[in-house]
Write a protein that holds these residues in place. Sequence first.
Motif, short mmCIF file in Angstrom:
data_model
loop_
_atom_site.label_atom_id
_atom_site.label_comp_id
_atom_site.label_asym_id
_atom_site.label_seq_id
_atom_site.Cartn_x
_atom_site.Cartn_y
_atom_site.Cartn_z
N TYR A 97 -3.15 9.46 -29.01
CA TYR A 97 -4.40 10.47 -27.83
C TYR A 97 -5.03 9.44 -27.40
O TYR A 97 -6.27 10.07 -27.61
CB TYR A 97 -4.58 11.91 -28.61
CG TYR A 97 -5.24 12.70 -27.82
CD1 TYR A 97 -4.73 13.19 -26.76
CD2 TYR A 97 -6.24 13.46 -28.22
CE1 TYR A 97 -5.40 13.71 -25.63
CE2 TYR A 97 -6.99 14.56 -27.24
CZ TYR A 97 -6.20 14.73 -26.10
OH TYR A 97 -6.43 15.50 -24.62
N PRO B 20 -7.77 10.88 -24.16
CA PRO B 20 -8.05 12.28 -23.15
C PRO B 20 -7.93 11.21 -21.59
O PRO B 20 -8.32 12.81 -20.83
CB PRO B 20 -9.70 12.98 -23.55
CG PRO B 20 -9.45 12.29 -25.08
CD PRO B 20 -8.50 10.95 -25.10
N LEU C 70 -6.36 13.12 -18.74
CA LEU C 70 -6.18 14.40 -19.40
C LEU C 70 -7.24 14.91 -18.31
O LEU C 70 -7.28 15.72 -16.93
CB LEU C 70 -6.23 15.68 -20.15
CG LEU C 70 -5.64 16.73 -20.29
CD1 LEU C 70 -4.36 17.35 -19.66
CD2 LEU C 70 -5.17 17.07 -21.82
N LEU C 71 -8.54 14.06 -18.71
CA LEU C 71 -9.55 13.94 -17.78
C LEU C 71 -9.58 13.72 -16.48
O LEU C 71 -10.28 14.46 -15.38
CB LEU C 71 -10.74 13.14 -18.42
CG LEU C 71 -11.05 13.59 -19.57
CD1 LEU C 71 -11.87 12.90 -20.21
CD2 LEU C 71 -11.47 15.09 -19.60
N LEU D 36 -6.96 14.34 -14.51
CA LEU D 36 -6.18 15.59 -12.95
C LEU D 36 -7.25 16.97 -13.63
O LEU D 36 -7.31 17.02 -12.75
CB LEU D 36 -5.04 15.94 -13.82
CG LEU D 36 -4.03 14.40 -14.45
CD1 LEU D 36 -3.12 15.49 -15.31
CD2 LEU D 36 -3.45 14.35 -13.37
N GLY D 37 -8.33 16.39 -13.59
CA GLY D 37 -9.74 17.31 -13.27
C GLY D 37 -9.95 17.36 -11.95
O GLY D 37 -10.75 18.53 -11.63
N ASP D 38 -9.65 16.74 -10.63
CA ASP D 38 -10.15 16.57 -9.55
C ASP D 38 -8.70 17.74 -8.65
O ASP D 38 -7.64 16.72 -8.84
CB ASP D 38 -10.53 15.76 -8.99
CG ASP D 38 -10.15 15.59 -7.29
OD1 ASP D 38 -11.77 16.00 -7.27
OD2 ASP D 38 -9.73 15.00 -7.06
N LEU E 236 -4.69 15.14 -8.77
CA LEU E 236 -3.79 16.22 -8.71
C LEU E 236 -2.28 16.38 -8.30
O LEU E 236 -1.57 16.36 -8.41
CB LEU E 236 -4.01 17.56 -10.04
CG LEU E 236 -3.33 18.47 -10.92
CD1 LEU E 236 -2.42 17.81 -11.62
CD2 LEU E 236 -4.00 20.18 -11.10
N ASP F 91 4.14 7.91 -13.31
CA ASP F 91 5.02 7.00 -14.73
C ASP F 91 5.59 8.14 -15.92
O ASP F 91 4.34 8.57 -15.90
CB ASP F 91 4.19 6.29 -15.26
CG ASP F 91 4.44 5.54 -16.52
OD1 ASP F 91 5.68 5.01 -16.31
OD2 ASP F 91 3.93 4.52 -17.51
N LEU G 216 3.35 10.67 -18.37
CA LEU G 216 3.75 12.02 -18.17
C LEU G 216 4.13 12.93 -19.32
O LEU G 216 3.60 13.39 -19.68
CB LEU G 216 4.10 12.78 -17.27
CG LEU G 216 3.75 11.96 -15.78
CD1 LEU G 216 4.83 12.26 -14.34
CD2 LEU G 216 2.49 13.13 -15.49
N ARG H 127 2.56 15.64 -22.02
CA ARG H 127 3.55 16.96 -22.37
C ARG H 127 3.66 17.03 -24.00
O ARG H 127 3.32 17.58 -24.14
CB ARG H 127 4.93 16.54 -21.48
CG ARG H 127 5.86 17.84 -22.47
CD ARG H 127 6.58 17.82 -22.04
NE ARG H 127 7.46 16.47 -22.86
CZ ARG H 127 8.24 15.48 -22.98
NH1 ARG H 127 9.17 16.00 -22.25
NH2 ARG H 127 8.88 14.68 -24.21
N LEU I 71 -0.03 18.04 -25.40
CA LEU I 71 0.13 19.98 -24.82
C LEU I 71 0.72 20.44 -26.22
O LEU I 71 0.33 21.33 -25.75
CB LEU I 71 -0.21 19.46 -23.19
CG LEU I 71 -0.74 20.00 -22.36
CD1 LEU I 71 -1.95 21.09 -22.76
CD2 LEU I 71 -1.54 18.99 -22.35
N PHE J 71 -0.56 20.82 -29.05
CA PHE J 71 -1.76 21.87 -28.93
C PHE J 71 -1.30 23.61 -29.01
O PHE J 71 -1.68 24.44 -29.51
CB PHE J 71 -2.74 21.43 -27.78
CG PHE J 71 -3.92 20.85 -27.37
CD1 PHE J 71 -3.72 19.55 -29.00
CD2 PHE J 71 -3.63 20.24 -26.48
CE1 PHE J 71 -5.26 19.13 -28.27
CE2 PHE J 71 -4.88 19.44 -26.38
CZ PHE J 71 -5.20 18.54 -26.89
N TRP J 72 -0.26 23.45 -28.51
CA TRP J 72 0.76 24.45 -27.96
C TRP J 72 1.24 25.09 -30.08
O TRP J 72 1.09 26.09 -30.21
CB TRP J 72 1.60 24.68 -27.48
CG TRP J 72 2.66 25.64 -27.79
CD1 TRP J 72 2.62 27.75 -26.53
CD2 TRP J 72 3.80 26.40 -27.97
NE1 TRP J 72 3.38 28.04 -27.64
CE2 TRP J 72 4.42 27.30 -28.09
CE3 TRP J 72 4.15 25.05 -29.60
CZ2 TRP J 72 5.14 27.89 -28.89
CZ3 TRP J 72 6.12 25.59 -29.52
CH2 TRP J 72 5.67 26.86 -29.50
#
Lengths: 105, 105
Positions: B3, B5, B8-9, B11-13, B17, B71, B75, B79, B82, B85-86
Amino acid sequence: MTYQPEALLALGDPTRLAILERLVDGPRAVVELASEFPISRPAVSQHLRVLKDVGLVTDEAVGNRRMYRADPVALGALRDQLDTFWTRAMAAYKAAVEDQDEEES
Amino acid sequence: MTYQPEALLALGDPTRLAILERLVDGPRAVVELASEFPISRPAVSQHLRVLKDVGLVTDEAVGNRRMYRADPVALGALRDQLDTFWTRAMAAYKAAVEDQDEEES
DNA sequence: CCGGTGTGTAAGTGTTAACTTACGGTCGAT
DNA sequence: ATCGACCGTAAGTTAACACTTACACACCGG
């Protein structure tokens, strides 16, 4: 429910992402979370507020403390959004490959 | 692949995004992207560099310009993350419901 | 009733980072 | 061969934001 980028943007902070990761496996109180991170308890509270504002976590008052949990619905929506990104990117990739094949023929 | 991060990080802006969202539907040059956002072209380049560093986009020199694409592999990995996580949040939720049922019995 | 625990919020500070301007370098066309 | 289009990088600035300290409030046990 339309696409809300706020949830994704809320995960832009490393500490906040780590907090959500903990909550994913079960409910936690603020004190517990604060003891697992090298930041102060109010800092954890502020992160939790951001996560709660975008709907990623829910909180419930139990006795003296306040339990926070990750919201499966919000996480599912986030996964679905990433899934559409993946689908679209895949379609664009396939289209590009086919175009290249046409040129080579 | 473990994993990461960073993706994911990245995409914080909000702007970053939005840029990725454009690239998801097909390749674009830097000039094209810059014309669609209220920021300068170098700013777009810097965002693209961040996205490229975490593997979310790839670039290819074509003639004079440089085409960027999202790419699908990265992606898909995002997914999947996530999705775990779900899954975990859902399991924790079910466990909490069962515990409550036990108490009420 | 009172001390301790758990929590949220306000105010202030410092550092990160997103942005702009400026520059250099590459490629294609005239 | 020169000009223009396209792009990346460096340097500097400014604004956002993560964090700490301080304070105020609710809940529980003595």
